[in-house]
Design an enzyme around this catalytic site. Structure first.
Site, PDB file in Angstrom:
ATOM      1  N   LYS A 210       0.918  -1.170  -0.083  1.00  0.00           N
ATOM      2  CA  LYS A 210       0.148   0.019  -0.116  1.00  0.00           C
ATOM      3  C   LYS A 210       0.897   1.361  -0.076  1.00  0.00           C
ATOM      4  CE  LYS A 210      -3.686   2.354   2.823  1.00  0.00           C
ATOM      5  NZ  LYS A 210      -4.351   2.062   4.273  1.00  0.00           N
ATOM      6  N   GLU A 216      10.729  -4.818   4.013  1.00  0.00           N
ATOM      7  CA  GLU A 216      10.801  -6.198   3.416  1.00  0.00           C
ATOM      8  C   GLU A 216      10.454  -6.286   1.969  1.00  0.00           C
ATOM      9  OE1 GLU A 216       9.236  -4.956   6.069  1.00  0.00           O
ATOM     10  OE2 GLU A 216       9.327  -6.622   8.021  1.00  0.00           O
ATOM     11  N   GLY A 273      -4.558  -2.060   5.635  1.00  0.00           N
ATOM     12  CA  GLY A 273      -3.667  -3.253   5.182  1.00  0.00           C
ATOM     13  C   GLY A 273      -4.246  -4.535   5.413  1.00  0.00           C
ATOM     14  N   ARG A 274      -4.758  -4.540   6.738  1.00  0.00           N
ATOM     15  CA  ARG A 274      -5.237  -5.973   7.161  1.00  0.00           C
ATOM     16  C   ARG A 274      -6.745  -6.020   6.591  1.00  0.00           C
ATOM     17  NH1 ARG A 274      -3.848  -2.572  11.085  1.00  0.00           N
ATOM     18  NH2 ARG A 274      -5.323  -1.635  12.459  1.00  0.00           N
ATOM     19  N   GLU A 359      -3.576  -6.670  15.565  1.00  0.00           N
ATOM     20  CA  GLU A 359      -3.079  -5.401  15.121  1.00  0.00           C
ATOM     21  C   GLU A 359      -4.143  -4.343  15.223  1.00  0.00           C
ATOM     22  OE1 GLU A 359       0.067  -4.932  11.877  1.00  0.00           O
ATOM     23  OE2 GLU A 359      -1.380  -4.350  10.741  1.00  0.00           O
ATOM     24  N   HIS A 390      -4.053 -33.766  18.270  1.00  0.00           N
ATOM     25  CA  HIS A 390      -2.730 -34.248  18.740  1.00  0.00           C
ATOM     26  C   HIS A 390      -1.439 -33.367  19.012  1.00  0.00           C
ATOM     27  CE1 HIS A 390      -4.663 -38.056  17.198  1.00  0.00           C
ATOM     28  NE2 HIS A 390      -5.358 -37.196  16.314  1.00  0.00           N
ATOM     29  N   LYS A 517      10.419  -0.971  13.701  1.00  0.00           N
ATOM     30  CA  LYS A 517      10.969  -0.476  12.234  1.00  0.00           C
ATOM     31  C   LYS A 517      11.896   0.405  12.408  1.00  0.00           C
ATOM     32  CE  LYS A 517       6.418  -1.418   9.923  1.00  0.00           C
ATOM     33  NZ  LYS A 517       5.557  -0.549   8.992  1.00  0.00           N
TER      34      LYS A 517
HETATM   35  O1  F6P Z   1       2.866  -4.266   9.961  1.00  0.00           O
HETATM   36  C1  F6P Z   1       2.632  -3.095   9.624  1.00  0.00           C
HETATM   37  C2  F6P Z   1       1.777  -2.768   8.374  1.00  0.00           C
HETATM   38  O2  F6P Z   1       1.790  -1.633   8.263  1.00  0.00           O
HETATM   39  C3  F6P Z   1       0.464  -3.592   8.270  1.00  0.00           C
HETATM   40  O3  F6P Z   1      -0.518  -2.987   8.758  1.00  0.00           O
HETATM   41  C4  F6P Z   1       0.485  -3.547   6.608  1.00  0.00           C
HETATM   42  O4  F6P Z   1      -0.539  -4.355   6.491  1.00  0.00           O
HETATM   43  C5  F6P Z   1       1.853  -4.065   6.563  1.00  0.00           C
HETATM   44  O5  F6P Z   1       2.716  -3.124   7.591  1.00  0.00           O
HETATM   45  C6  F6P Z   1       2.471  -3.822   5.114  1.00  0.00           C
HETATM   46  O6  F6P Z   1       2.136  -2.561   4.683  1.00  0.00           O
HETATM   47  P1  F6P Z   1       2.404  -2.269   2.943  1.00  0.00           P
HETATM   48  O7  F6P Z   1       1.125  -2.785   2.271  1.00  0.00           O
HETATM   49  O8  F6P Z   1       2.329  -0.646   2.983  1.00  0.00           O
HETATM   50  O9  F6P Z   1       3.735  -2.650   2.375  1.00  0.00           O
END
Ligand code: F6P
Length: 526
Positions: A210, A216, A273-274, A359, A390, A517
Site C-alpha cells: 500500500k 521487507e 492493510g489488514r 493489530e 494431537h 521498524k
Molecule cells: O505491519 C504494519 C503494516 O503497516 C501492516 O498494517 C500492513 O499490512 C503491512 O505493514 C504492509 O504494509 P504495506 O502494504 O504498506 O507494505
C-alpha cells in the site's frame, strides 16, 4: 470532527451490572443451564444464509446477554456501525475513513468520502482486475519473451500477504493452472527458495505494498528484479513491464521502481492493510481462482455486511461473537481465544486473524487519549482440526486456563470422501462436547473398572478427570465456497470492529509496529 463517541465501557451501567452478575455466574455449570432450559441450543443459535452459530455452550444466561446487549447500546454501537459504513473518518488518528466494505458493495447507492462517491472508482479498479486476470489466465497476456504466464509471485507482507495467501490456500479447490507463490519475510532464504524453481519468462511478479515503503517488500522486490535482470537470462530493463505489476497507493515510488503505469493497480487510503484483500491486494486471488470466484467472494462478504448492518444485535452473528469475547476477556479475564477450523483449506486462517484482531485491537490508549485500565485485544491462535487434537488441545481440555474456542466446520466436504468427512465432523462435535461436558470422577471410575483396571483406579482417577464447563462456539457452514469464505472473513472483521467500539479504542491504526521498524533502521546503520 465526526468520530466514534468516547465512552469508557467500565463507567456504563451495564458494565457494573456485568461485574456483579459475573460473581453469580462464574461457577455455574453449563450443564445445569441446559437442564433448566430444554431449548437452550435453539435459543442460543443464530442463522444467516448458509451459516449457523451455536453459542449455547457458553457460560452465559439470558440475563448475561441482556447486559451485553445493553453494553452495546450504551457504547452507541448502532451509531458506530452507521459511521463505519457511511464513510466517516472513524480512523481518527490517521484521519481516514474505513471503507473496505465499499470494495464489496453491491448496492447502487453512493458511498461518499468527503462528499465524493467512491463507488465509480471501485468499480473501475475491479474491472481492471477482471480484465487483467482473465488475460493472464487465458494466456493472451504474455511475459517478455512472448510466453504464457505460468507462475504468480505475490511480494508483500502483513496485510499485503496474509489475506491473499490465506484465501488462495482456502480456495485451492477452485484454483486454475497457475502456480501461486508468496514472498514476505525479509529473510533471504524465503526469496531464494521461491526463485530457485522459477522461469523469468513465464513468471508474473505482483508487488503489493500500500505504501511502497515497506522495507521487507522493497528489499525482496529489488532482489527479484536483480535476479530477473541477471545476465544468464539476457533480459533488459524494458522487459520488466511485461513481468512485473504493482498494487499500491504510492504511484511515484512504483514508477521509480520501473513498473509501467498501466501495470499499476490502485487502492485508496481508506482501505487498511489488514482489511485490503477485497481490493487489488487480492489480485493474486483473482489470478489463482479467476475473477468469477473472486467476485463471489466479494458478494459473500457483502451479504455478511448487510446482515451486520441490518440485523438486531440478538440475531447478529458478529455482534454476538464480539460480546461473548468481551465477556470472557474482561470478566473471566481469559487471555486468549483459539480458532479451530475443521478444514485443511483454512490452515492459514488463524495467522490472518492474528493480524486482523491483534493489530486492530492491541491498544492501551482510549479514544480520549487516556491510558486504559481494562483489558483490550486478546491473543488469537489456532490451527486446523483434527491436527490440533494431537497437539495443543490437551491444554485446552485439562490445563489451568479458560480458553474460549471457535470451532468452524462445514456440513459438506468438497472432496466427496464421505468416510473422511463423517470422521472429521464427528471430531468437530466431539471436541465441543468434551469441553462442555468433561468427565466426572464417577464416570472415570466406571470406565477404569470396566477396563479391568481396578488396581490402578485410585492412582489414575484424578488424572483422567475432565473438569468440563469450557466454552466454545460452533460455527457451522454449509460448504467452503468463495461466497461463504468471504462471509466468514467479513464476520471476523465486524467482530473485531465491535470489540474496538466497546473497548473505546481506535482499531484502524497500528502505531505499535513502528518503533521496531525505526530501531531496525538504526541497527542497520551501525
Ligand atoms: O505491519 C504494519 C503494516 O503497516 C501492516 O498494517 C500492513 O499490512 C503491512 O505493514 C504492509 O504494509 P504495506 O502494504 O504498506 O507494505
Amino acid at each position: 470532527m465526526m468520530s466514534l463517541k468516547n465512552i469508557n465501557p467500565t463507567q456504563t451501567e451495564s458494565w457494573k451490572n456485568l461485574e456483579s452478575h459475573f460473581k453469580e455466574i462464574k461457577n455455574v455449570e453449563m450443564k445445569s443451564l441446559f437442564q433448566k432450559d430444554k431449548n437452550r441450543k435453539e435459543n442460543f443459535t443464530v442463522a444467516f444464509n448458509e451459516f449457523t452459530l451455536d453459542y449455547s455452550k457458553n457460560r452465559i444466561t439470558e440475563e448475561t446477554l441482556q447486559y451485553l446487549y445493553k453494553l452495546a447500546d450504551e457504547s452507541e454501537l448502532k451509531d458506530a456501525i452507521e459511521k463505519y459504513f457511511g464513510g466517516e473518518r472513524i480512523n481518527v488518528t490517521e484521519n481516514r475513513a474505513v471503507l473496505h466494505t465499499a470494495l464489496r458493495n453491491r448496492n447502487n447507492n453512493a458511498i461518499k468520502v468527503d462528499g465524493k462517491d467512491v463507488m465509480p472508482e471501485v468499480r473501475k479498479a475491479l474491472e481492471k482486475m477482471n480484465t487483467f486476470s482473465e488475460a493472464v489466465i487465458n494466456g493472451t497476456y504474455k511475459g517478455y519473451s512472448g510466453k504464457k504466464i505460468l507462475d504468480i509471485v505475490n511480494i508483500g507482507i502483513g496485510g499485503s500477504d496474509l489475506g491473499p495467501r490465506m484465501v488462495v490456500d482456502a480456495l485451492q479447490y477452485y484454483k486454475n493452472h497457475l502456480n501461486t507463490h508468496f514472498i514476505s519475510n525479509i529473510d533471504g532464504d524465503h526469496v531464494t527458495e521461491i526463485l530457485k524453481n522459477l522461469n523469468p519468462e513465464t513468471t508474473l511478479f505482483v508487488i503489493v505494498s500500500k505504501t511502497f515503503t515497506t522495507q521487507e517488500t522493497l528489499t525482496n522486490a529489488m532482489t527479484v528484479k536483480n535476479w530477473f535482470l541477471s545476465q544468464e537470462f539476457g533480459t533488459k530493463e524494458s522487459d520488466i513491464k511485461h513481468n512485473f505489476v504493482a498494487v499500491s497507493t504510492n504511484l511515484s515510488n512504483v514508477k521509480e521502481f520501473g513498473i509501467a503505469d498501466e501495470n499499476v493497480f490502485t487502492m485508496w487510503d481508506w482501505v487498511g492493510g489488514r482489511y485490503s484483500l477485497w481490493s487489488a491486494v487480492g489480485l493474486s486471488i483473482s489470478l489463482a481462482v479467476g475473477y468469477g470466484h473472486f467476485n463471489s467472494f466479494l458478494k459473500g462478504a457483502f451479504e455478511m455486511d448487510e446482515h451486520f448492518k441490518n440485523t438486531p444485535f440478538k440475531k447478529n452473528i458478529p455482534v454476538v461473537l464480539a460480546l461473548l469475547s468481551i465477556w470472557y476477556n474482561n470478566f473471566f479475564k481469559t487471555e486468549s481465544e483459539v480458532v479451530i477450523p475443521f478444514s485443511q483449506y483454512l490452515e492459514k486462517l488463524p495467522p490472518f486473524l492474528q493480524q486482523l484482531s491483534m493489530e486492530s485491537n492491541g491498544k492501551s490508549t482510549d479514544r480520549n487519549g487516556d491510558s486504559i485500565d481494562y483489558q483490550t485485544g486478546n491473543i488469537i491462535w489456532g490451527n486446523t482440526g483434527t491436527n490440533v487434537q494431537h497437539a495443543f488441545m490437551q491444554l485446552v481440555h485439562q490445563g489451568t486456563k479458560i480458553i474460549p474456542v471457535d470451532f468452524i466446520g462445514f456440513e459438506e466436504s468438497l472432496h466427496g470422501l464421505k468416510d473422511h468427512h463423517e470422521k472429521l465432523m464427528a471430531n468437530f462435535y466431539a471436541q465441543a462436547e468434551a469441553l462442555y461436558a468433561g468427565k466426572t470422577k464417577d464416570e472415570v471410575y466406571l470406565d477404569l473398572k470396566f477396563q479391568g483396571n481396578v488396581d490402578k483406579i485410585n492412582q489414575l482417577l484424578p488424572f483422567k478427570v475432565f473438569e468440563g464447563n469450557k466454552p466454545s462456539n460452533a460455527i457451522l457452514i454449509k460448504k467452503l465456497t468463495p461466497e461463504n469464505l468471504g462471509a466468514l472473513i467479513a464476520m471476523y472483521e465486524h467482530k473485531t470492529f465491535v470489540q474496538g467500539v466497546i473497548w473505546n479504542i481506535y482499531s484502524f491504526d497500528q502505531f505499535g509496529v513502528e518503533l521496531g521498524k525505526e530501531l531496525a533502521h538504526k541497527f542497520l546503520k551501525k
